[in-house]
Design an enzyme around this catalytic site. Structure first.
Site, mmCIF file in Angstrom:
data_model
loop_
_atom_site.group_PDB
_atom_site.id
_atom_site.type_symbol
_atom_site.label_atom_id
_atom_site.label_comp_id
_atom_site.label_asym_id
_atom_site.label_seq_id
_atom_site.Cartn_x
_atom_site.Cartn_y
_atom_site.Cartn_z
ATOM 1 N N HIS A 50 -8.470 0.497 0.752
ATOM 2 C CA HIS A 50 -9.238 1.638 0.235
ATOM 3 C C HIS A 50 -10.084 2.255 1.349
ATOM 4 O O HIS A 50 -10.203 3.465 1.459
ATOM 5 C CB HIS A 50 -10.148 1.200 -0.913
ATOM 6 C CG HIS A 50 -9.398 0.707 -2.112
ATOM 7 N ND1 HIS A 50 -8.267 1.337 -2.587
ATOM 8 C CD2 HIS A 50 -9.597 -0.353 -2.940
ATOM 9 C CE1 HIS A 50 -7.817 0.687 -3.659
ATOM 10 N NE2 HIS A 50 -8.599 -0.340 -3.889
ATOM 11 N N ASP A 92 -1.626 6.836 -3.402
ATOM 12 C CA ASP A 92 -1.314 5.478 -3.870
ATOM 13 C C ASP A 92 -0.813 4.597 -2.725
ATOM 14 O O ASP A 92 -0.227 5.089 -1.766
ATOM 15 C CB ASP A 92 -0.259 5.558 -4.995
ATOM 16 C CG ASP A 92 -0.242 4.307 -5.848
ATOM 17 O OD1 ASP A 92 -1.159 3.460 -5.713
ATOM 18 O OD2 ASP A 92 0.696 4.164 -6.651
ATOM 19 N N LEU A 120 -11.553 25.846 2.246
ATOM 20 C CA LEU A 120 -10.714 24.920 1.474
ATOM 21 C C LEU A 120 -11.547 24.405 0.310
ATOM 22 O O LEU A 120 -12.707 24.029 0.499
ATOM 23 C CB LEU A 120 -10.289 23.729 2.351
ATOM 24 C CG LEU A 120 -9.539 22.603 1.631
ATOM 25 C CD1 LEU A 120 -8.077 22.970 1.413
ATOM 26 C CD2 LEU A 120 -9.615 21.288 2.409
HETATM 27 C C1 IPE Z 1 -2.992 6.281 -9.727
HETATM 28 O O1 IPE Z 1 -2.683 5.135 -9.006
HETATM 29 C C2 IPE Z 1 -4.445 6.572 -9.644
HETATM 30 C C3 IPE Z 1 -4.958 6.885 -8.317
HETATM 31 C C4 IPE Z 1 -4.289 7.001 -7.199
HETATM 32 C C5 IPE Z 1 -6.367 7.121 -8.268
HETATM 33 P P1 IPE Z 1 -2.491 3.735 -9.717
HETATM 34 O O2 IPE Z 1 -2.050 2.806 -8.655
HETATM 35 O O3 IPE Z 1 -3.697 3.368 -10.482
HETATM 36 O O4 IPE Z 1 -1.301 4.051 -10.739
HETATM 37 P P2 IPE Z 1 -0.391 3.091 -11.604
HETATM 38 O O5 IPE Z 1 -1.290 2.324 -12.510
HETATM 39 O O6 IPE Z 1 0.351 2.192 -10.677
HETATM 40 O O7 IPE Z 1 0.533 3.999 -12.336
HETATM 41 C C1 IPE Z 2 -4.569 3.822 -4.785
HETATM 42 O O1 IPE Z 2 -4.122 2.666 -4.178
HETATM 43 C C2 IPE Z 2 -6.071 3.887 -4.838
HETATM 44 C C3 IPE Z 2 -6.646 3.765 -6.201
HETATM 45 C C4 IPE Z 2 -5.973 3.726 -7.296
HETATM 46 C C5 IPE Z 2 -8.087 3.711 -6.288
HETATM 47 P P1 IPE Z 2 -3.866 1.354 -5.012
HETATM 48 O O2 IPE Z 2 -5.122 0.547 -5.038
HETATM 49 O O3 IPE Z 2 -3.317 1.679 -6.343
HETATM 50 O O4 IPE Z 2 -2.770 0.633 -4.117
HETATM 51 P P2 IPE Z 2 -1.538 -0.210 -4.625
HETATM 52 O O5 IPE Z 2 -0.747 0.660 -5.551
HETATM 53 O O6 IPE Z 2 -2.059 -1.420 -5.314
HETATM 54 O O7 IPE Z 2 -0.801 -0.526 -3.372
HETATM 55 MG MG MG Z 3 -1.413 1.874 -7.049
#
Ligand code: IPE
Ligand code: IPE
Ligand code: MG
Length: 252
Positions: free
Chosen positions: A44, A27, A138
């Site tokens: 990303h 995240d 792995l």
């Molecule tokens: C969780 O991250 C899903 C992934 C990392 C793929 P999100 O950023 O979507 O989670 P929430 O919505 O903040 O809990």
């Molecule tokens: C996690 O990073 C990746 C996915 C959920 C695909 P985020 O896109 O949720 O990044 P933040 O939380 O907005 O910083």
């Molecule tokens: Mg996120």
């Protein structure tokens, strides 16, 4: 959920210095980009580089299973352009990485409800899985359009959770500062050790992984037993079977 996998609530797993299975919620990509006045999707893209680095780092440390949350069943709620960027990124990452993963002895698995993905992506996934199926250094599992609740519900039909041959995660890591599970592995995390870090996923590096593993090493994994019992077990040669090991698989 029949006995195709061993549950830590039925059999006490061996505890090793290095976690056998590390599961990560990657995240913070969007915030990483925002801090740099870049579009979210740049985060990303950068996040894929971290994935590459972490696969290498896990191999080097002897981790056997790495499970990464790439796209949740709730992430469809994001703006359409971001979702479509992520799908294309998934396609290009597969195209670019499968050969290298294979050369490095990585077995790729993708778990989640793939029926929502375009056929081109599903075909690439299946090809990548087939090509790397016999590798054993792995096991890299990518959770895509995955939700823990979906997994439990589909397990009721299929009689197996999404990765039945993997031990349950020893170490769960979430980057990006949030302290929640966000519908990741609900069943499998029953006895995992949790590590939350504010580090954003694109900034997560070998040192950050080592900090997580070192924190894991300091935990006492009791699996319901007392601290004293663990001390006794360390002294006893050979160790007596515990009642938990003798328990029958309730849903076999
Ligand atoms: C969780 O991250 C899903 C992934 C990392 C793929 P999100 O950023 O979507 O989670 P929430 O919505 O903040 O809990
Ligand atoms: C996690 O990073 C990746 C996915 C959920 C695909 P985020 O896109 O949720 O990044 P933040 O939380 O907005 O910083
Ligand atoms: Mg996120």
């Amino acid at each position: 959920m029949a006995g195709q996998f061993t549950s830590s609530t039925q059999v006490i797993p061996d505890v090793a210095d290095v976690p056998r299975h590390v599961a990560i919620i990657m995240d913070g990509n969007g915030r990483w980009a925002k801090k740099r006045f870049m579009p979210r999707v740049a985060g990303h893209k950068r996040g894929v580089e971290t994935v590459r680095a972490m696969v290498k780092a896990c191999i080097a440390r002897g981790v056997e299973y790495l499970t990464l949350f790439a796209f949740s069943s709730e992430n469809w709620r994001r703006p359409a352009e971001e979702v479509s960027f992520l799908m294309n990124l998934f396609i290009s990452a597969l195209q670019g990485e499968i050969g290298k993963l294979h050369a490095n002895g990585v077995r790729l698995k993708v778990v989640g409800d793939l029926s929502a993905f375009e056929p081109r992506l599903v075909a690439l996934i299946r090809e990548g899985e087939a090509k790397t199926a016999n590798n054993s250094r792995l096991t890299l599992t990518i959770a895509a359009n995955y939700g823990g609740r979906w997994d439990i519900l589909q397990a009721m039909n299929q009689l197996a959770l999404a990765h039945p041959d993997a031990p349950e995660p020893d170490l769960f890591i979430r980057t990006g500062g949030e302290q929640r599970i966000s519908n990741f592995l609900l069943w499998q995390l029953a006895y995992s050790e949790f590590h939350f870090t504010d580090t954003l996923w694109p900034d997560f590096d070998d040192a950050a992984l080592d900090a997580a593993i070192n924190s894991y090493r300091r935990r006492e994994r009791r699996f319901g037993r007392t601290s004293e019992q663990l001390g006794e077990q360390a002294l006893a040669v050979p160790s007596a079977p515990t009642p938990a090991t003798a328990a029958t698989d309730e849903d076999a």
